[in-house]
Motif scaffolding. Structure first.
Motif, mmCIF file in Angstrom:
data_model
loop_
_atom_site.group_PDB
_atom_site.id
_atom_site.type_symbol
_atom_site.label_atom_id
_atom_site.label_comp_id
_atom_site.label_asym_id
_atom_site.label_seq_id
_atom_site.Cartn_x
_atom_site.Cartn_y
_atom_site.Cartn_z
ATOM 1 N N GLN A 193 0.812 -1.220 0.000
ATOM 2 C CA GLN A 193 0.000 0.000 0.000
ATOM 3 C C GLN A 193 0.845 1.270 0.000
ATOM 4 O O GLN A 193 0.394 2.321 -0.454
ATOM 5 C CB GLN A 193 -0.972 -0.001 1.181
ATOM 6 C CG GLN A 193 -0.329 -0.092 2.562
ATOM 7 C CD GLN A 193 -0.272 -1.504 3.077
ATOM 8 O OE1 GLN A 193 0.086 -2.404 2.334
ATOM 9 N NE2 GLN A 193 -0.625 -1.690 4.345
ATOM 10 N N VAL A 194 2.098 1.177 0.501
ATOM 11 C CA VAL A 194 2.992 2.329 0.462
ATOM 12 C C VAL A 194 3.365 2.642 -0.982
ATOM 13 O O VAL A 194 3.390 3.803 -1.405
ATOM 14 C CB VAL A 194 4.257 2.065 1.312
ATOM 15 C CG1 VAL A 194 5.284 3.177 1.134
ATOM 16 C CG2 VAL A 194 3.889 1.926 2.789
ATOM 17 N N LYS A 195 3.667 1.587 -1.742
ATOM 18 C CA LYS A 195 4.003 1.788 -3.152
ATOM 19 C C LYS A 195 2.800 2.321 -3.930
ATOM 20 O O LYS A 195 2.922 3.226 -4.755
ATOM 21 C CB LYS A 195 4.466 0.461 -3.766
ATOM 22 C CG LYS A 195 5.660 -0.180 -3.055
ATOM 23 C CD LYS A 195 5.926 -1.572 -3.599
ATOM 24 C CE LYS A 195 6.961 -2.306 -2.776
ATOM 25 N NZ LYS A 195 7.149 -3.707 -3.216
ATOM 26 N N GLU A 196 1.632 1.756 -3.654
ATOM 27 C CA GLU A 196 0.438 2.134 -4.406
ATOM 28 C C GLU A 196 -0.006 3.560 -4.100
ATOM 29 O O GLU A 196 -0.674 4.200 -4.916
ATOM 30 C CB GLU A 196 -0.698 1.156 -4.100
ATOM 31 C CG GLU A 196 -0.443 -0.250 -4.639
ATOM 32 C CD GLU A 196 -1.516 -1.229 -4.237
ATOM 33 O OE1 GLU A 196 -2.282 -0.910 -3.291
ATOM 34 O OE2 GLU A 196 -1.599 -2.307 -4.860
ATOM 35 N N ALA A 197 0.346 4.081 -2.915
ATOM 36 C CA ALA A 197 -0.055 5.440 -2.526
ATOM 37 C C ALA A 197 0.739 6.500 -3.279
ATOM 38 O O ALA A 197 0.376 7.684 -3.245
ATOM 39 C CB ALA A 197 0.111 5.622 -1.027
ATOM 40 N N GLY A 198 1.834 6.087 -3.943
ATOM 41 C CA GLY A 198 2.628 7.033 -4.708
ATOM 42 C C GLY A 198 3.382 8.034 -3.858
ATOM 43 O O GLY A 198 3.638 9.164 -4.290
ATOM 44 N N LEU A 199 3.720 7.648 -2.651
ATOM 45 C CA LEU A 199 4.420 8.554 -1.743
ATOM 46 C C LEU A 199 5.866 8.759 -2.190
ATOM 47 O O LEU A 199 6.507 7.829 -2.686
ATOM 48 C CB LEU A 199 4.411 7.983 -0.321
ATOM 49 C CG LEU A 199 3.031 7.741 0.300
ATOM 50 C CD1 LEU A 199 3.191 7.080 1.662
ATOM 51 C CD2 LEU A 199 2.253 9.035 0.425
ATOM 52 N N GLU A 200 6.357 9.964 -2.009
ATOM 53 C CA GLU A 200 7.765 10.229 -2.261
ATOM 54 C C GLU A 200 8.553 9.816 -1.020
ATOM 55 O O GLU A 200 8.215 10.233 0.094
ATOM 56 C CB GLU A 200 7.997 11.701 -2.576
ATOM 57 C CG GLU A 200 7.458 12.093 -3.930
ATOM 58 C CD GLU A 200 8.110 13.343 -4.474
ATOM 59 O OE1 GLU A 200 9.235 13.660 -4.042
ATOM 60 O OE2 GLU A 200 7.484 13.986 -5.311
ATOM 61 N N VAL A 201 9.560 9.002 -1.221
ATOM 62 C CA VAL A 201 10.309 8.481 -0.084
ATOM 63 C C VAL A 201 11.785 8.801 -0.221
ATOM 64 O O VAL A 201 12.298 9.007 -1.327
ATOM 65 C CB VAL A 201 10.111 6.951 0.063
ATOM 66 C CG1 VAL A 201 8.663 6.617 0.357
ATOM 67 C CG2 VAL A 201 10.585 6.223 -1.193
ATOM 68 N N GLU A 202 12.445 8.861 0.923
ATOM 69 C CA GLU A 202 13.899 9.008 0.980
ATOM 70 C C GLU A 202 14.502 7.614 1.126
ATOM 71 O O GLU A 202 14.132 6.872 2.050
ATOM 72 C CB GLU A 202 14.307 9.867 2.175
ATOM 73 C CG GLU A 202 13.840 11.299 2.101
ATOM 74 C CD GLU A 202 14.822 12.172 1.346
ATOM 75 O OE1 GLU A 202 15.961 11.719 1.081
ATOM 76 O OE2 GLU A 202 14.447 13.317 1.023
ATOM 77 N N ILE A 203 15.399 7.241 0.245
ATOM 78 C CA ILE A 203 16.019 5.923 0.296
ATOM 79 C C ILE A 203 17.226 5.972 1.235
ATOM 80 O O ILE A 203 18.124 6.805 1.057
ATOM 81 C CB ILE A 203 16.470 5.457 -1.102
ATOM 82 C CG1 ILE A 203 15.287 5.505 -2.083
ATOM 83 C CG2 ILE A 203 17.062 4.051 -1.029
ATOM 84 C CD1 ILE A 203 14.152 4.592 -1.742
ATOM 85 N N THR A 204 17.230 5.102 2.219
ATOM 86 C CA THR A 204 18.353 5.015 3.148
ATOM 87 C C THR A 204 19.060 3.676 2.974
ATOM 88 O O THR A 204 18.488 2.717 2.445
ATOM 89 C CB THR A 204 17.891 5.172 4.607
ATOM 90 O OG1 THR A 204 17.010 4.089 4.949
ATOM 91 C CG2 THR A 204 17.151 6.491 4.797
ATOM 92 N N ALA A 205 20.301 3.612 3.453
ATOM 93 C CA ALA A 205 21.109 2.411 3.246
ATOM 94 C C ALA A 205 20.698 1.270 4.155
ATOM 95 O O ALA A 205 20.816 0.102 3.788
ATOM 96 C CB ALA A 205 22.588 2.726 3.452
ATOM 97 N N ASN A 206 20.224 1.591 5.352
ATOM 98 C CA ASN A 206 19.870 0.564 6.336
ATOM 99 C C ASN A 206 18.952 1.166 7.396
ATOM 100 O O ASN A 206 18.677 2.380 7.388
ATOM 101 C CB ASN A 206 21.137 -0.040 6.978
ATOM 102 C CG ASN A 206 22.071 1.030 7.500
ATOM 103 O OD1 ASN A 206 21.660 1.928 8.242
ATOM 104 N ND2 ASN A 206 23.336 0.963 7.109
#
Length: 249
Positions: A142-155
């Motif tokens: 549901q996070v992917k489907e919501a189209g939210l902009e996310v910050e990618i972190t390493a861990n």
């Protein structure tokens, strides 16, 4: 004497298969995901301990190699190792990995600064928030489907560190992992942040056995056999309670 010698040879031949079986070693790639698995924790974490004991009860020895999760996932599907600890299930990953019987579950959701009211009827309502996710994780659909902009972190540790630094509004993370990392790495600030109920998802964890590894079917059977023993004799609950992490609610 000849009879005695012959008997000795027969006994050795009978013992040989079980000795070889007892010497069977397994190599699993894993990553920092405390309290489930970590190089710095006793027994390398609660899931690592469960996996070690499950394999040991079937006569296998297991070694963990720690790498960043994205590398763990990529290299774990080769014939160089036996597999990965731990994975959530996805159809895509099942093309490369044979999943074990389930291990204790993760509760996936958000950590936020305490006192900030995070109200939403649907996840797309969070579009104005800066949300941290870890590279390579199979996050809730549901996070992917919501189209939210996310910050990618390493861990996970970086995800929590960015939350504490004010660079994120929300960190998408396992409940116990987030709490562990806050109190371990940011003890003076940990009480400023809290888990947001309800969880988005509760997902079982697994060992993923590489379908390219030698005798992966036999290794898979041996592990499941050992895990079943631990479940039936109550050992898994003992491990969780001893570590202070009773994961099933």
């Amino acid at each position: 004497m000849e009879i005695r010698a012959a008997l000795g040879v027969i006994l050795l031949s009978l013992l040989a298969p079980s000795t070889a079986f007892a010497d069977r070693s397994v190599v699993l790639l894993t990553s920092e995901y405390p309290p489930y698995h970590s190089e710095t924790l006793p027994n390398q974490g609660i899931l690592a301990q469960i996996v070690k004991e499950a394999f040991a009860s079937s006569g296998y020895r297991v070694t963990f190699q720690f790498k960043p999760f994205a590398r763990t996932l990529q290299e774990g599907k080769t014939d160089k190792v036996d597999g990965v600890l731990s994975l959530w299930y996805s159809d895509e990953r099942a093309k490369d990995f044979l999943y074990s019987a389930p291990l204790p579950a993760s509760r996936i959701g958000f950590f936020a600064r305490r006192g900030i009211q995070i109200n939403y009827l649907k996840l797309s309502d969070l579009s104005s928030y800066r949300i941290g996710v870890v590279r390579g994780y199979d996050n809730p659909k549901q996070v992917k489907e919501a189209g939210l902009e996310v910050e990618i972190t390493a861990n996970d540790a970086q995800n929590i560190a960015m939350l504490v630094a004010g660079r994120l509004d929300l960190a998408l993370i396992d409940e116990r992992t987030g709490g562990f990392l806050l109190y371990k790495n940011h003890p003076d600030r940990a009480s400023e942040y809290s888990w947001q109920e309800p969880a988005l998802e509760e997902r079982l964890q697994y060992v993923g056995f590489s379908k390219r590894a030698k005798d992966y079917l036999g290794t898979h059977r041996a592990f499941n056999r050992g895990l079943s023993k631990l479940q039936s004799n109550g050992r898994i609950e003992e491990i969780l309670e001893a570590q202070g992490y009773v994961l099933q609610r």
